[in-house]
Design an enzyme around this catalytic site. Structure first.
Site, PDB file in Angstrom:
ATOM      1  N   VAL A   1       0.883  -1.134  -0.003  1.00  0.00           N
ATOM      2  CA  VAL A   1       0.095   0.025   0.137  1.00  0.00           C
ATOM      3  C   VAL A   1       0.986   1.452  -0.133  1.00  0.00           C
ATOM      4  O   VAL A   1       0.498   2.159  -0.720  1.00  0.00           O
ATOM      5  CB  VAL A   1      -0.843  -0.017   1.155  1.00  0.00           C
ATOM      6  CG1 VAL A   1      -1.944  -0.924   1.028  1.00  0.00           C
ATOM      7  CG2 VAL A   1      -0.341   0.024   2.409  1.00  0.00           C
ATOM      8  N   ASP A   2       2.083   1.124   0.450  1.00  0.00           N
ATOM      9  CA  ASP A   2       3.002   2.535   0.698  1.00  0.00           C
ATOM     10  C   ASP A   2       3.104   2.758  -1.034  1.00  0.00           C
ATOM     11  O   ASP A   2       3.859   3.821  -1.448  1.00  0.00           O
ATOM     12  CB  ASP A   2       4.080   2.028   1.150  1.00  0.00           C
ATOM     13  CG  ASP A   2       4.462   1.162   2.284  1.00  0.00           C
ATOM     14  OD1 ASP A   2       3.378   0.810   2.813  1.00  0.00           O
ATOM     15  OD2 ASP A   2       5.412   0.657   2.385  1.00  0.00           O
ATOM     16  N   ASP A   3       3.114   1.926  -1.716  1.00  0.00           N
ATOM     17  CA  ASP A   3       3.422   1.959  -3.196  1.00  0.00           C
ATOM     18  C   ASP A   3       2.268   2.424  -4.074  1.00  0.00           C
ATOM     19  O   ASP A   3       2.373   2.763  -5.298  1.00  0.00           O
ATOM     20  CB  ASP A   3       3.938   0.644  -4.041  1.00  0.00           C
ATOM     21  CG  ASP A   3       5.313   0.426  -3.348  1.00  0.00           C
ATOM     22  OD1 ASP A   3       6.080   1.448  -2.878  1.00  0.00           O
ATOM     23  OD2 ASP A   3       5.534  -0.736  -3.378  1.00  0.00           O
TER      24      ASP A   3
END
Ligand code: ATP
Ligand code: MG
Length: 695
Positions: free
Chosen positions: A564-566
């Site tokens: 999700v950080d991406d």
């Protein structure tokens, strides 16, 4: 550079809430069939495969799955009873857990109070059952023609000798042992020897730098480090002992001193006379271990006693010491291995992962050996001496199950089909993939070319933290969709939640969490239970948060969309990197792609794509346009990359994953904030990328 791309298109969709699932639906409307067909692209198992499969229908799976979630204690107890336990668990307390941080400390326990030994179950039991002459490990060296093997009886002898030595030098139950070895048979032997005496192994991938090794030594303070003097990998020689020496000097400066450095003399790479030596600390494996008895009593440990510590690859910051315990991990890895690959005793199994990663722990060493399988351990590089090496090995050993990573699939795909077709590969039965989402086009190549459209692909989604497979297609049981990990394993209850932590039902996309524990779950981060709780259980109270994004389609299939950080947020649309990358990789001239978000005045974030072309394809403006068009056609104009950056190579972790953290810095030209690039498999690619930034 980042020109505004088709804004009107983005706006026309802005009423639509975020999420890849939604985007997919929209595309079905926009494109008529392109993405919709991806979801609808069912690859059916052959009737012949299904008939002889362990799980031969979706119905059979569903019955078992239902039992596993309705009565986890009963389901797992029944399976656990097939293993040897010195003392059994309390049937009323099979699992004790609290995953809800608002209700107190997070804790997970399975089979607590029972005692067993995983080495005994993985080795001794097969020998006492009369399978001592079966090959446990086939070993293929770096150079073709260099090989060896160990039967289960021989493996037992070797494990006992090392275990006896470790005991003799004072390694006790609960002590940490660092193993820094390449893929020699001595690596699984060392893991099993530690497990036999209740010592906690921490394998450090033998491609890590001295600094990374020192960091891990300082964290877990081992009595002993087990290594070898050097190794050949492809055409290169790597001097492992020198790296260990530097790491030990560094850790001594931090007041962590290691008594013994047990060094295996790897004569094919380096002679002992050439090896730097510190008398008193350094000991040659060959000088001591073979002199010890081939019998060594087993240390019976509690199911919840630690088995190993493994530091995650660090794609996302400071490495975390993931701690796994004995009983639940044993039951879980053995069971997942068996079903994920439809394991049969006649199989020859090859997993290309290194034992330095969780895949090598659960699915080179423990899972397969617990099933009494014949496992191939490969020391070399998959493209040495040429891109046909894997298939040469498959034919040589008649490998039936081949388990690898998308990065390898893509790199071999880049070299063309001839290398594959040159070999028969007719022994292959089941293929597997792990590590990243596998792009549908790479999936198809793997399936059609490598597996001759005959072998199901087990696309296994899981993590260091989960200990074993979580979402995967059970071969033969149901139709596959290229790029989807399909359905959860027994006992695994995935939940897709929204930003507020509310579970979303049906067709949707969001954050992937897991409700309830499973036996293979990690129990803590070594020495930092608070970080364990904060990272994994605080984001969405009541759930284990995986850190990954995921969507579920209309048929209930799960699609992993990346970390999700991406996730990139373009004009309010959340776009998973995996989706855009898969579209790019489906272009016939694209070998690999990595996508990151960059700041964009109008859209919030723009899409910046690094693209590696197939062997011999020149860069051109026309190609750039055609790549962008491919994404527009497949996903929609809102996902069209604003920039294509030519990439001769991509920065990858040593486990082969694309490190988007560094790519984000290059994309936003924050070139003096690249951070630590020494942990990259090939730090040189960063300079190449910078040089091509404005081409
Ligand atoms: P770190 O947590 O230190 O940043 P890491 O997450 O890369 O490192 P691993 O535990 O080896 O370390 O990798 C697990 C991650 O890999 C998953 O969370 C997911 O993002 C990705 N992954 C693994 N297998 C698959 C798969 N089959 N499909 C999609 N993604 C996968
Ligand atoms: Mg991770």
């Amino acid at each position: 550079e980042l020109g505004p791309s088709d804004l009107c298109h983005v706006e026309s969709m802005s009423h639509n809430p975020s999420g890849a699932g939604k985007i997919n639906k929209l595309n079905a409307v926009i494109l008529g069939d392109s993405l919709a067909s991806e979801e609808d692209d069912l690859i059916l198992p052959s009737a012949q495969f299904s008939q002889s499969a362990l799980i031969s229908s979706q119905q059979q799976y569903e019955n078992m799955y239902k039992k596993s979630v309705d009565d986890p204690a009963g389901f797992w107890s029944e399976i656990a009873s097939e293993f040897y336990w010195k003392e059994k668990w309390n049937p009323n307390e099979v699992c004790k857990e609290n995953l809800d941080i608002t209700k107190g400390q997070v804790s997970i326990e399975w089979f607590k109070g029972a005692s067993t030994n995983i080495c005994y179950n993985a080795v001794d039991l097969h020998v006492s059952a009369g399978n001592g002459d079966k090959v446990a490990i086939y070993w293929e060296g770096n150079e073709p023609g260099q090989d060896g093997q160990l039967t289960y009886s021989q493996l037992l002898d070797s494990v006992c000798q090392l275990a006896s030595y470790l005991k003799e030098v004072g390694v006790r139950k609960g002590d940490a042992v660092i193993i820094y070895l390449p893929m020699l048979m001595e690596l699984p032997i060392a893991m099993l020897a530690c497990a036999r005496i209740g010592a906690v192994h921490s394998v450090v991938f033998a491609g890590f730098s001295a600094e990374s090794l020192a960091q891990r030594i300082i964290d877990c303070k081992p009595k002993i480090v087990i290594t070898c003097n050097a190794v050949r990998r492809g055409p290169k020689v790597i001097f492992l002992k020198d790296i260990v020496d530097t790491a030990l000097t560094e850790s001594a400066k931090n007041n962590v001193s290691v008594d013994i450095c047990l060094t295996y003399e790897n004569t094919s790479a380096m002679k002992r006379e050439e090896t730097k030596w510190q008398d008193g600390r350094d000991v040659w494996w060959q000088d001591v271990v073979p002199n010890f008895p081939t019998k060594c009593d087993v240390e019976w440990v509690d199911a919840e006693d630690p088995l190993f510590l493994l530091y995650t690859s660090g794609s996302t910051g400071k490495p975390k010491g993931v701690l796994h315990t004995t009983g639940g991990y044993m039951v879980y890895t053995a069971t997942t291995f068996k079903y994920a690959f439809d394991y049969k005793p006649s199989d020859i199994y090859w997993c290309t992962a290194d034992c330095g990663w969780i895949t090598g722990h659960s699915y080179v060493t423990y899972g397969p050996l617990l099933n009494g399988a014949s496992v191939l351990v490969f020391e070399g590089a998959p493209n040495y001496p040429d891109a046909g090496r894997c298939w040469d090995i498959v034919d040589k050993y008649k490998v039936t199950i081949f388990y690898t990573a998308p990065t390898l699939v893509r790199s071999l795909m880049r070299e063309g089909d001839e290398f594959v077709k040159h070999y028969s590969r007719k022994s292959l039965r089941v293929l597997g993939s792990v590590g990243e989402p596998i792009n549908p086009s790479a999936w198809r190549w793997f399936f059609n070319v490598v597996g001759d459209s005959r072998c199901p692909i087990s696309d296994t989604w899981w993590q260091t933290e989960t200990g074993g497979f979580m979402i995967l297609p059970i071969p033969g049981a149901w139709p596959q969709k290229p790029g989807s990990a399909t359905f959860p394993f027994f006992g695994v209850q995935p939940a897709i939640v929204d930003e507020k932590g509310k579970e979303i039902e049906g067709e949707c996309s969001g954050y992937l969490c897991i409700k309830k524990s499973w036996p293979g779950a990690f129990r803590t981060l070594f020495g930092d239970h608070e970080r364990y709780e904060t990272t994994y259980f605080k984001p969405f109270a009541g759930y284990y948060f995986t850190g990954d994004g995921c969507s579920r389609d209309k048929d209930g299939y799960y699609w992993l969309t990346g970390r999700v950080d991406d996730v990139i947020n373009v004009s309010g649309h959340r776009i998973g990197t995996a989706e855009v990358e898969s579209a790019l990789v489906s272009h016939p001239q694209c070998a690999e792609a990595a996508v990151v978000g960059v700041e964009h005045e109008v859209k919030g974030q723009g899409i910046y794509a690094f693209v590696t072309l197939k062997e011999g394809v020149p860069y051109s403006e026309g190609l750039r346009k055609s790549l962008i068009l491919t994404v527009r056609n497949q996903i929609g104009a809102f996902a069209a990359p604003d920039k294509i950056h030519w990439a001769p190579g991509l920065p990858k972790t040593r486990s082969g994953k694309i490190m988007r953290r560094i790519l984000r810095k290059i994309a936003s030209r924050q070139l003096n904030e690249l951070g630590d690039t020494s942990t990259l498999a090939d730090p040189g690619v960063v300079d190449q990328l910078i040089a091509l930034a404005d081409c």
